[in-house]
Motif scaffolding. Structure first.
Motif, PDB file in Angstrom:
ATOM      1  N   PRO A  41    -116.558  10.565  16.078  1.00 35.31           N
ATOM      2  CA  PRO A  41    -116.962  10.993  17.421  1.00 35.31           C
ATOM      3  C   PRO A  41    -118.018  12.097  17.356  1.00 35.31           C
ATOM      4  N   GLY A  42    -119.100  11.898  18.070  1.00 36.09           N
ATOM      5  CA  GLY A  42    -120.154  12.901  18.138  1.00 36.09           C
ATOM      6  C   GLY A  42    -121.056  12.962  16.929  1.00 36.09           C
ATOM      7  N   LYS A  43    -120.872  12.032  16.002  1.00 37.92           N
ATOM      8  CA  LYS A  43    -121.690  12.045  14.786  1.00 37.92           C
ATOM      9  C   LYS A  43    -122.437  10.728  14.636  1.00 37.92           C
ATOM     10  N   GLU A  44    -123.443  10.759  13.776  1.00 29.34           N
ATOM     11  CA  GLU A  44    -124.210   9.550  13.501  1.00 29.34           C
ATOM     12  C   GLU A  44    -123.456   8.654  12.515  1.00 29.34           C
ATOM     13  N   ARG A  45    -123.794   7.379  12.565  1.00 27.00           N
ATOM     14  CA  ARG A  45    -123.211   6.442  11.617  1.00 27.00           C
ATOM     15  C   ARG A  45    -123.707   6.775  10.212  1.00 27.00           C
ATOM     16  N   GLU A  46    -122.792   6.753   9.243  1.00 28.86           N
ATOM     17  CA  GLU A  46    -123.157   7.086   7.872  1.00 28.86           C
ATOM     18  C   GLU A  46    -122.631   6.034   6.909  1.00 28.86           C
ATOM     19  N   LEU A  47    -123.362   5.879   5.811  1.00 28.79           N
ATOM     20  CA  LEU A  47    -122.945   4.957   4.768  1.00 28.79           C
ATOM     21  C   LEU A  47    -121.764   5.551   4.005  1.00 28.79           C
ATOM     22  N   VAL A  48    -120.734   4.751   3.814  1.00 29.59           N
ATOM     23  CA  VAL A  48    -119.560   5.173   3.053  1.00 29.59           C
ATOM     24  C   VAL A  48    -119.617   4.610   1.633  1.00 29.59           C
ATOM     25  N   ALA A  49    -119.831   3.309   1.531  1.00 28.23           N
ATOM     26  CA  ALA A  49    -119.854   2.658   0.220  1.00 28.23           C
ATOM     27  C   ALA A  49    -120.596   1.335   0.348  1.00 28.23           C
ATOM     28  N   ARG A  50    -121.144   0.904  -0.784  1.00 27.88           N
ATOM     29  CA  ARG A  50    -121.905  -0.341  -0.794  1.00 27.88           C
ATOM     30  C   ARG A  50    -121.678  -1.038  -2.129  1.00 27.88           C
ATOM     31  N   ILE A  51    -121.636  -2.359  -2.078  1.00 28.51           N
ATOM     32  CA  ILE A  51    -121.537  -3.142  -3.303  1.00 28.51           C
ATOM     33  C   ILE A  51    -122.661  -4.159  -3.315  1.00 28.51           C
ATOM     34  N   PHE A  52    -123.329  -4.258  -4.470  1.00 24.54           N
ATOM     35  CA  PHE A  52    -124.468  -5.147  -4.597  1.00 24.54           C
ATOM     36  C   PHE A  52    -124.025  -6.463  -5.231  1.00 24.54           C
ATOM     37  N   SER A  53    -124.882  -7.466  -5.116  1.00 27.33           N
ATOM     38  CA  SER A  53    -124.501  -8.796  -5.576  1.00 27.33           C
ATOM     39  C   SER A  53    -124.187  -8.824  -7.061  1.00 27.33           C
ATOM     40  N   SER A  56    -122.650  -3.788  -8.870  1.00 26.52           N
ATOM     41  CA  SER A  56    -122.761  -2.334  -8.892  1.00 26.52           C
ATOM     42  C   SER A  56    -122.394  -1.773  -7.521  1.00 26.52           C
ATOM     43  N   THR A  57    -121.977  -0.519  -7.532  1.00 26.14           N
ATOM     44  CA  THR A  57    -121.503   0.109  -6.301  1.00 26.14           C
ATOM     45  C   THR A  57    -122.129   1.495  -6.131  1.00 26.14           C
ATOM     46  N   SER A  58    -122.124   1.961  -4.897  1.00 21.46           N
ATOM     47  CA  SER A  58    -122.544   3.324  -4.625  1.00 21.46           C
ATOM     48  C   SER A  58    -121.648   3.882  -3.523  1.00 21.46           C
ATOM     49  N   TYR A  59    -121.483   5.202  -3.534  1.00 24.89           N
ATOM     50  CA  TYR A  59    -120.574   5.868  -2.605  1.00 24.89           C
ATOM     51  C   TYR A  59    -121.204   7.126  -2.032  1.00 24.89           C
ATOM     52  N   ALA A  60    -120.789   7.466  -0.834  1.00 25.69           N
ATOM     53  CA  ALA A  60    -121.117   8.768  -0.284  1.00 25.69           C
ATOM     54  C   ALA A  60    -120.359   9.825  -1.089  1.00 25.69           C
ATOM     55  N   ASP A  61    -120.980  10.986  -1.245  1.00 22.83           N
ATOM     56  CA  ASP A  61    -120.339  12.052  -2.024  1.00 22.83           C
ATOM     57  C   ASP A  61    -118.971  12.415  -1.460  1.00 22.83           C
ATOM     58  N   SER A  62    -118.826  12.333  -0.149  1.00 24.42           N
ATOM     59  CA  SER A  62    -117.585  12.763   0.495  1.00 24.42           C
ATOM     60  C   SER A  62    -116.394  11.858   0.180  1.00 24.42           C
ATOM     61  N   VAL A  63    -116.641  10.661  -0.331  1.00 29.70           N
ATOM     62  CA  VAL A  63    -115.529   9.741  -0.593  1.00 29.70           C
ATOM     63  C   VAL A  63    -115.400   9.387  -2.078  1.00 29.70           C
TER      64      VAL A  63
END
Length: 120
Positions: A41-53, A56-63
């Protein structure tokens, strides 16, 4: 037509765990990436995690160290295992996929979101 449908959200106590699932369906030629975003609420949408074909994966520092993304390209599914949840993880979580419906190009698709509430 492509659809992404999330499931698995809900209410959990701090320190608890949840597993989100995302199912992609429709006329899909190839999935390049699948990811999870969130919007509090009140914040912009942010990337949490992603997986590539390639897996490989990437994560937000917070998680990092708490969340794990996985995927099954054959089943067109992605999963987000969330452990050690904190109140600040409360948000609507959206599934995202960058995919192609033909051999040419790709487009971003979004699910409608699933609410995760971390509260005692």
């Amino acid at each position: 037509q492509v659809q992404l449908v999330e499931s698995g959200g809900g209410l959990v106590q701090p320190g608890g765990s949840l597993r989100l699932s995302c199912a992609a369906s429709g006329s899909i030629f190839r999935i390049y990436t699948m990811g999870w975003y969130r919007q509090a609420p009140g914040k912009e949408r942010e990337l949490v995690a992603r997986i590539f074909s390639g897996g490989s994966t990437s994560y937000a520092d917070s998680v990092k160290g708490r969340f794990t993304i996985s995927g099954d390209s054959a089943e067109r599914m992605s999963y987000l295992q969330m452990n050690s949840l904190k109140p600040e993880d409360t948000a609507i979580y959206y599934c995202n996929a960058y995919l192609g419906t033909s051999r040419y190009g790709g487009t971003d698709y979004w699910g409608k979101g699933t609410l995760v509430t971390v509260s005692s």
